[in-house]
Design a protein around this motif. Structure first.
Motif, mmCIF file in Angstrom:
data_model
loop_
_atom_site.group_PDB
_atom_site.id
_atom_site.type_symbol
_atom_site.label_atom_id
_atom_site.label_comp_id
_atom_site.label_asym_id
_atom_site.label_seq_id
_atom_site.Cartn_x
_atom_site.Cartn_y
_atom_site.Cartn_z
ATOM 1 N N SER A 71 0.607 -1.793 0.152
ATOM 2 C CA SER A 71 0.149 0.432 0.228
ATOM 3 C C SER A 71 0.853 1.050 0.241
ATOM 4 N N LEU A 72 2.298 1.091 0.646
ATOM 5 C CA LEU A 72 3.346 2.806 0.470
ATOM 6 C C LEU A 72 4.201 1.917 -0.495
ATOM 7 N N GLY A 73 4.695 2.652 -0.629
ATOM 8 C CA GLY A 73 6.224 3.755 -2.248
ATOM 9 C C GLY A 73 6.958 2.660 -1.694
ATOM 10 N N HIS A 74 7.737 2.383 -0.641
ATOM 11 C CA HIS A 74 8.377 1.313 -0.459
ATOM 12 C C HIS A 74 8.357 -0.259 -1.510
ATOM 13 N N VAL A 75 7.268 -0.612 -1.590
ATOM 14 C CA VAL A 75 7.414 -1.767 -2.040
ATOM 15 C C VAL A 75 7.239 -1.544 -3.625
ATOM 16 N N TYR A 305 8.828 -11.261 -6.816
ATOM 17 C CA TYR A 305 7.623 -10.510 -7.127
ATOM 18 C C TYR A 305 7.328 -9.272 -6.516
ATOM 19 N N GLN A 306 7.550 -8.739 -5.665
ATOM 20 C CA GLN A 306 7.779 -7.633 -4.573
ATOM 21 C C GLN A 306 9.020 -7.258 -4.965
ATOM 22 N N TRP A 307 9.877 -5.965 -4.378
ATOM 23 C CA TRP A 307 11.192 -6.161 -4.459
ATOM 24 C C TRP A 307 11.075 -4.221 -3.372
ATOM 25 N N ALA A 308 12.128 -3.844 -2.766
ATOM 26 C CA ALA A 308 12.609 -3.129 -2.227
ATOM 27 C C ALA A 308 12.031 -1.640 -3.025
ATOM 28 N N ASP A 309 11.390 -0.947 -3.453
ATOM 29 C CA ASP A 309 11.695 0.526 -4.291
ATOM 30 C C ASP A 309 13.115 1.090 -4.689
ATOM 31 N N ALA A 310 13.566 1.452 -5.885
ATOM 32 C CA ALA A 310 14.859 2.328 -6.057
ATOM 33 C C ALA A 310 14.568 3.484 -5.008
ATOM 34 N N GLY A 311 13.440 4.019 -4.825
ATOM 35 C CA GLY A 311 13.500 5.436 -4.429
ATOM 36 C C GLY A 311 13.251 5.255 -2.980
ATOM 37 N N PHE A 312 12.455 4.651 -3.070
ATOM 38 C CA PHE A 312 12.784 4.564 -1.534
ATOM 39 C C PHE A 312 14.248 3.906 -0.429
ATOM 40 N N ILE A 313 14.773 3.260 -1.389
ATOM 41 C CA ILE A 313 16.263 2.668 -0.722
ATOM 42 C C ILE A 313 17.014 4.013 -0.618
ATOM 43 N N SER A 314 17.151 5.093 -1.805
ATOM 44 C CA SER A 314 18.322 5.746 -1.948
ATOM 45 C C SER A 314 17.693 6.756 -1.043
ATOM 46 N N SER A 315 16.671 6.808 -0.766
ATOM 47 C CA SER A 315 15.858 7.997 0.804
ATOM 48 C C SER A 315 16.432 7.958 2.044
ATOM 49 N N MET A 316 17.017 6.658 1.926
ATOM 50 C CA MET A 316 17.580 6.201 3.715
ATOM 51 C C MET A 316 19.185 6.586 3.663
ATOM 52 N N ASP A 317 19.493 6.854 4.857
ATOM 53 C CA ASP A 317 21.202 7.631 5.094
ATOM 54 C C ASP A 317 21.703 6.347 4.365
ATOM 55 N N ASN A 319 24.330 5.786 5.255
ATOM 56 C CA ASN A 319 25.569 4.827 6.672
ATOM 57 C C ASN A 319 24.246 3.909 7.473
ATOM 58 N N ASP A 320 22.535 3.301 7.167
ATOM 59 C CA ASP A 320 21.530 2.811 8.513
ATOM 60 C C ASP A 320 22.086 1.584 7.958
ATOM 61 N N TYR A 419 8.481 3.316 11.020
ATOM 62 C CA TYR A 419 8.483 2.997 9.531
ATOM 63 C C TYR A 419 9.871 2.522 8.822
ATOM 64 N N LEU A 420 11.323 2.696 9.322
ATOM 65 C CA LEU A 420 12.547 2.132 8.718
ATOM 66 C C LEU A 420 12.524 1.103 9.367
#
Length: 471
Positions: A71-75, A305-317, A319-320, A419-420
């Motif tokens: 339901s959210l953009g991270h998928v 079949y579902q993955w981590a959205d590239a935009g979500f990944i790049s939004s994370m620090d 070093n996280d 969220y993270l």
């Protein structure tokens, strides 16, 4: 109980028999004989209890879990994917998963109802164990109703306690009877039942079991308190959420794991379950002796079949550690040109989908406490300290009270950290709705954020079940 998720074929005897008695011979009905046999002895009663947990687990994985994140953009999802209806506003009352999630949770509720109803009538084993067994069934019923309310209760996540909730089925289902059809109770009444079940369960549940794994896959006093911490937070009863969080955090049984890869280990074999000390409750799908049948109900992020959205990944620090350690390439055998280069979550890395499912863990309870304290006291040192424990575990710098000019600023930081921290764990949708943040489609109305009641259920009720507004 040996391997609580061994397959137990009790469907027929747990939903009532179909064979009537011969009145001339005065024979007991077949279903009564079966129920007496099952619930009179501790060993067979535990087998029946295993089925309660098993049905709750099957209701909680697969689409139920994935939709809450999709339901959210991270998928990331392919164009025209089967999950788009849950965030596009195109959901209908005949949707396969709308009906499936409802049906599976009510099946779990029914077997819990049978257990609660029949143990006092037929059990001949130790009374303290009887009470514990019924307490475990009450926990399962409470969890099922909580999930159903989160998906189908109109306004249940936004503070509308008078909104349409759920039909409260608290007795075993004995076949379709028109006069037995239940209308929907209010959200407040359903929350009240959930709380009642958990409070009663706490009285008779053990503190711990004889080993760490069992303590994490069967309900304990602190399992019920941890769920109450979440339920009260969803209800906006921050003082009670804080009280329950404090009770759980006072336990020496659970510890924040310093190593994320110990909390979410590599699981290529999928033949054993070893939950971290951070886990409070989970479903041990890995511990099935290599049996793939449960994998069919697993989580399929590994397979892209579902993955981590590239935009979500790049939004994370950068070093996280939740980015550097818990996001990875996934299954290299996937050659679909749309998905083969996508990264995915390491939280589910078994190639056959036979991953353990963490339902409640200590980090969530810490964030529950932090959020509740801010709601009660505004910016405070204790909330910042709890927030920093989560941040430093992930390799992020600490924050200070002075960094937050207002209550809302600190709340937003806690929301973001939650969220993270819990992303891909099947609750993000509910957290965003309850805190007023938009889902993947920011134009969804409040009505569209609640699932419709399955049309089949409305038809079967003869219209007694009222549909949610907007459908």
């Amino acid at each position: 109980m040996k391997k609580i998720y061994s397959k137990i074929l009790l469907a027929g005897l747990l939903t009532g028999g179909l064979v009537s008695c011969d009145k001339e011979l005065d024979l007991a009905p077949t279903d009564v004989l079966i129920e007496k046999t099952v619930f009179s002895d501790v060993a067979t009663a535990e087998s029946a209890l295993a089925d309660v947990y098993f049905k709750l687990a099957l209701a909680s994985v697969g689409p139920t879990h994935i939709i809450a994140d999709a339901s959210l953009g991270h998928v990331g999802l392919k164009e025209g994917n089967s999950y788009s209806n849950y965030y596009s506003g195109d959901l209908i009352a005949t949707d396969f998963n709308v009906e499936g999630i409802w049906t599976k949770y009510y099946e779990a509720i029914n077997v819990a109802n049978v257990f609660i109803d029949k143990v006092p009538e037929f059990a001949t084993y130790n009374e303290d164990i009887q009470k514990q067994h019924m307490a475990e069934a009450r926990f399962n019923r409470a969890y099922a109703y909580h999930m159903l309310l989160s998906y189908y209760g109109h306004g249940a996540l936004t503070g509308n306690m008078e909104g349409l909730g759920l039909p409260l089925q608290l007795e075993p289902y004995n076949g379709y009877n028109e006069e037995d059809q239940l209308a929907r109770s209010s959200n407040d009444e359903v929350y009240g039942q959930i709380i009642s079940d958990l409070e009663l369960a706490i009285q008779d549940l053990p503190e711990i079991y004889s080993d760490k794994l069992t303590t994490r896959v069967r309900a304990t006093k602190n399992t019920a308190r941890a769920l109450l911490s979440r339920v009260y937070l969803y209800m906006r009863d921050y003082q009670k959420s804080l009280d329950m969080s404090n009770r759980v955090l006072a336990s020496s049984e659970y510890k924040l794991d310093a190593d994320l890869l110990n909390l979410f280990p590599l699981n290529t074999a999928g033949t054993s379950s070893e939950f971290s000390d951070e886990v409070i409750f989970g479903f041990p799908f890995s511990g099935n002796g290599g049996n793939h049948q449960f994998g069919l109900h697993g989580i399929y992020y590994y397979n892209k079949y579902q993955w981590a959205d590239a935009g979500f990944i790049s939004s994370m620090d950068e070093n996280d550690k939740r980015r550097t350690e818990l996001i990875y390439e996934g299954n290299p055998a996937i050659t679909d040109p749309v998905t083969r280069l996508e990264e995915t979550t390491f939280k589910f890395n078994n190639p056959d989908g036979r991953d353990d499912i963490i339902v409640i863990r200590l980090a969530e309870i810490m964030l529950n406490k932090a959020e509740a304290l801010v709601q009660i006291n505004g910016v405070n040192a204790a909330s910042v300290s709890l927030l920093n424990e989560i941040k430093t575990r992930s390799g992020l710098p600490e924050v200070n009270e002075s960094d937050f000019a207002s209550k809302e600023a600190l709340l937003n930081e806690i929301y973001h950290e939650r969220y993270l921290e819990t992303v891909f764990e099947g609750r993000a949708r509910f957290d965003f709705i309850r805190t007023g943040r938009p889902l993947k489609d920011p134009n969804l109305t409040e009505d569209q954020k609640t699932f419709p009641i399955p049309l089949r259920e409305i038809d079967l009720s003869g219209g007694i079940l009222e549909q949610n507004p907007g459908y």
